[in-house]
Design a protein around this motif. Structure first.
Motif, PDB file in Angstrom:
ATOM      1  N   ALA A 125      24.099  30.656  15.131  1.00 53.37           N
ATOM      2  CA  ALA A 125      24.320  29.432  14.366  1.00 53.37           C
ATOM      3  C   ALA A 125      24.590  29.694  12.890  1.00 53.37           C
ATOM      4  O   ALA A 125      24.269  28.849  12.054  1.00 53.37           O
ATOM      5  N   ASN A 126      25.178  30.843  12.559  1.00 50.62           N
ATOM      6  CA  ASN A 126      25.520  31.158  11.176  1.00 50.62           C
ATOM      7  C   ASN A 126      24.324  31.011  10.244  1.00 50.62           C
ATOM      8  O   ASN A 126      24.442  30.543   9.119  1.00 50.62           O
ATOM      9  N   GLY A 127      23.152  31.423  10.754  1.00 53.71           N
ATOM     10  CA  GLY A 127      21.959  31.399   9.927  1.00 53.71           C
ATOM     11  C   GLY A 127      21.195  30.099   9.938  1.00 53.71           C
ATOM     12  O   GLY A 127      20.147  29.986   9.344  1.00 53.71           O
ATOM     13  N   GLU A 128      21.747  29.054  10.630  1.00 56.71           N
ATOM     14  CA  GLU A 128      21.055  27.774  10.692  1.00 56.71           C
ATOM     15  C   GLU A 128      20.306  27.643  12.005  1.00 56.71           C
ATOM     16  O   GLU A 128      20.684  28.223  13.010  1.00 56.71           O
ATOM     17  N   SER A 129      19.242  26.849  11.993  1.00 59.94           N
ATOM     18  CA  SER A 129      18.470  26.642  13.215  1.00 59.94           C
ATOM     19  C   SER A 129      19.278  25.844  14.221  1.00 59.94           C
ATOM     20  O   SER A 129      19.887  24.840  13.875  1.00 59.94           O
ATOM     21  N   PRO A 130      19.312  26.284  15.499  1.00 58.90           N
ATOM     22  CA  PRO A 130      20.044  25.522  16.508  1.00 58.90           C
ATOM     23  C   PRO A 130      19.555  24.089  16.661  1.00 58.90           C
ATOM     24  O   PRO A 130      20.293  23.227  17.123  1.00 58.90           O
ATOM     25  N   ALA A 161      19.295  38.839  13.819  1.00 61.85           N
ATOM     26  CA  ALA A 161      20.701  39.015  14.198  1.00 61.85           C
ATOM     27  C   ALA A 161      21.138  37.956  15.196  1.00 61.85           C
ATOM     28  O   ALA A 161      22.249  37.435  15.122  1.00 61.85           O
ATOM     29  N   GLY A 162      20.257  37.630  16.128  1.00 70.63           N
ATOM     30  CA  GLY A 162      20.575  36.604  17.105  1.00 70.63           C
ATOM     31  C   GLY A 162      20.710  35.233  16.475  1.00 70.63           C
ATOM     32  O   GLY A 162      21.616  34.467  16.799  1.00 70.63           O
ATOM     33  N   ARG A 163      19.803  34.914  15.560  1.00 70.47           N
ATOM     34  CA  ARG A 163      19.878  33.624  14.862  1.00 70.47           C
ATOM     35  C   ARG A 163      21.182  33.523  14.072  1.00 70.47           C
ATOM     36  O   ARG A 163      21.856  32.489  14.075  1.00 70.47           O
ATOM     37  N   GLN A 164      21.542  34.605  13.406  1.00 74.16           N
ATOM     38  CA  GLN A 164      22.773  34.605  12.611  1.00 74.16           C
ATOM     39  C   GLN A 164      23.994  34.444  13.496  1.00 74.16           C
ATOM     40  O   GLN A 164      24.894  33.646  13.222  1.00 74.16           O
ATOM     41  N   ALA A 165      24.025  35.185  14.589  1.00 72.41           N
ATOM     42  CA  ALA A 165      25.168  35.110  15.492  1.00 72.41           C
ATOM     43  C   ALA A 165      25.272  33.760  16.174  1.00 72.41           C
ATOM     44  O   ALA A 165      26.365  33.248  16.418  1.00 72.41           O
ATOM     45  N   GLN A 215      32.840  20.912  21.690  1.00 72.26           N
ATOM     46  CA  GLN A 215      32.061  21.434  20.566  1.00 72.26           C
ATOM     47  C   GLN A 215      32.386  22.887  20.212  1.00 72.26           C
ATOM     48  O   GLN A 215      32.033  23.335  19.142  1.00 72.26           O
ATOM     49  N   ARG A 216      33.036  23.618  21.123  1.00 74.56           N
ATOM     50  CA  ARG A 216      33.305  25.048  20.899  1.00 74.56           C
ATOM     51  C   ARG A 216      32.009  25.810  20.602  1.00 74.56           C
ATOM     52  O   ARG A 216      31.928  26.654  19.707  1.00 74.56           O
ATOM     53  N   ALA A 217      30.965  25.476  21.353  1.00 74.53           N
ATOM     54  CA  ALA A 217      29.659  26.099  21.155  1.00 74.53           C
ATOM     55  C   ALA A 217      29.714  27.578  21.537  1.00 74.53           C
ATOM     56  O   ALA A 217      30.424  27.966  22.465  1.00 74.53           O
ATOM     57  N   PRO A 218      28.951  28.429  20.847  1.00 74.30           N
ATOM     58  CA  PRO A 218      28.884  29.843  21.229  1.00 74.30           C
ATOM     59  C   PRO A 218      28.172  29.999  22.569  1.00 74.30           C
ATOM     60  O   PRO A 218      27.284  29.216  22.910  1.00 74.30           O
ATOM     61  N   VAL A 219      28.569  31.016  23.315  1.00 75.48           N
ATOM     62  CA  VAL A 219      27.986  31.307  24.623  1.00 75.48           C
ATOM     63  C   VAL A 219      27.375  32.700  24.584  1.00 75.48           C
ATOM     64  O   VAL A 219      28.045  33.660  24.179  1.00 75.48           O
ATOM     65  N   PHE A 220      26.122  32.828  24.987  1.00 72.30           N
ATOM     66  CA  PHE A 220      25.462  34.123  25.050  1.00 72.30           C
ATOM     67  C   PHE A 220      25.069  34.394  26.494  1.00 72.30           C
ATOM     68  O   PHE A 220      24.318  33.631  27.100  1.00 72.30           O
ATOM     69  N   LEU A 221      25.576  35.498  27.038  1.00 68.97           N
ATOM     70  CA  LEU A 221      25.287  35.870  28.422  1.00 68.97           C
ATOM     71  C   LEU A 221      24.739  37.285  28.467  1.00 68.97           C
ATOM     72  O   LEU A 221      25.299  38.194  27.836  1.00 68.97           O
TER      73      LEU A 221
END
Length: 258
Positions: A66-71, A60-64, A193-199
């Motif tokens: 990078a849309n299923g792609e490796s960072p 779930a974390g990988r999907q959230a 880049q509008r990168a996702p942020v996880f806190l």
């Protein structure tokens, strides 16, 4: 020496020597991290760091993230307030990502570097460290941040090629005074880049929730993606922040670092 003094002396010796803890990263592997709890606020593994690492290494974390792609295909993961490096090093080991560990504390950066080297055989990508005071970074300064870190292990992206793929931070909201400089830094890191942020977050004092209100004003959407009950009924939560609009938030003239 009486028993009370002996116990106090042994505690001081233990703090000075540090201790080891382990963090699973999948496939039966685990990081071994050195901690020094008495040396800095981030000198040990906070519960939110473990939760964030666990989530980011899950499907779930990988999907959230990078849309299923490796960072590792997208660029560099930037960890804010890295402490001993638990979340960033877990992602580096579990995803093979390039990770930049940042902190204002020289002691924490030294610990994070030590832990990266100690676990180098588990880390396919590159790990670098650099000091970062929240509230001082601008969008134009992100390139320099990625270009000039101290590389601990692996092959770092060539100058000018690094991009922010993701921003992570564990237990970074522990004072109200940190809200404005933290948000200013997140705005800078996600401007291009509008990168996702996880806190990961655990409420410890009144007023901390203002961060989420201000983040919405700054153009972020906020989603709760993981949660865990901690000791004493405390709740640790991982949030995903996505920058979708132009920042309308303006920091105050003063800054704070972390």
């Amino acid at each position: 020496m009486n028993e009370v003094l002996k116990a106090a002396h042994l505690a001081r010796v233990a703090r000075s020597q540090g201790r080891e803890t382990t963090v699973p990263v999948g496939d039966g592997r685990a990081l071994t991290l050195h901690e020094r709890p008495g040396e800095a606020v981030g000198g040990y593994t906070w519960p939110g760091g473990r939760l964030l690492a666990q989530f980011l290494l899950s499907p779930a974390g990988r999907q959230a993230a990078a849309n299923g792609e490796s960072p590792t295909e997208a660029g560099v993961i930037v960890e804010l307030g890295c402490g001993v490096g638990v979340s960033g090093l877990a992602v580096a080991a579990g995803h093979g990502a390039n990770v930049l560990l940042t902190d204002r504390s020289p002691e924490c950066l030294a610990l994070a570097s030590r832990n990266a080297l100690a676990n180098e055989t588990l880390i396919p990508g590159a790990v670098a460290v650099t000091p970062l005071n929240w509230g001082e970074l601008t969008a134009d300064g992100v390139v320099a941040l990625l270009d000039d870190p101290d590389v601990v292990c692996g092959k770092w992206p060539a100058r000018g090629e690094g991009t922010v793929a993701m921003v992570i931070g564990a237990d970074v909201l522990y004072t109200v005074d940190s809200i404005e400089p933290l948000l200013s830094t997140l705005i800078a890191l996600t401007e291009k880049q509008r990168a996702p942020v996880f806190l990961s977050y655990r409420q410890r004092g009144p007023g901390e929730e203002r961060f989420f209100t201000d983040a919405k004003v700054a153009g972020f959407t906020i989603e709760q993606v993981s949660q865990s009950n901690g000791a004493g009924g405390a709740m640790d939560t991982v949030y995903l922040l996505q920058r979708v609009g132009a920042a309308r938030y303006r920091k105050a003239s003063t800054t704070n670092d972390a």
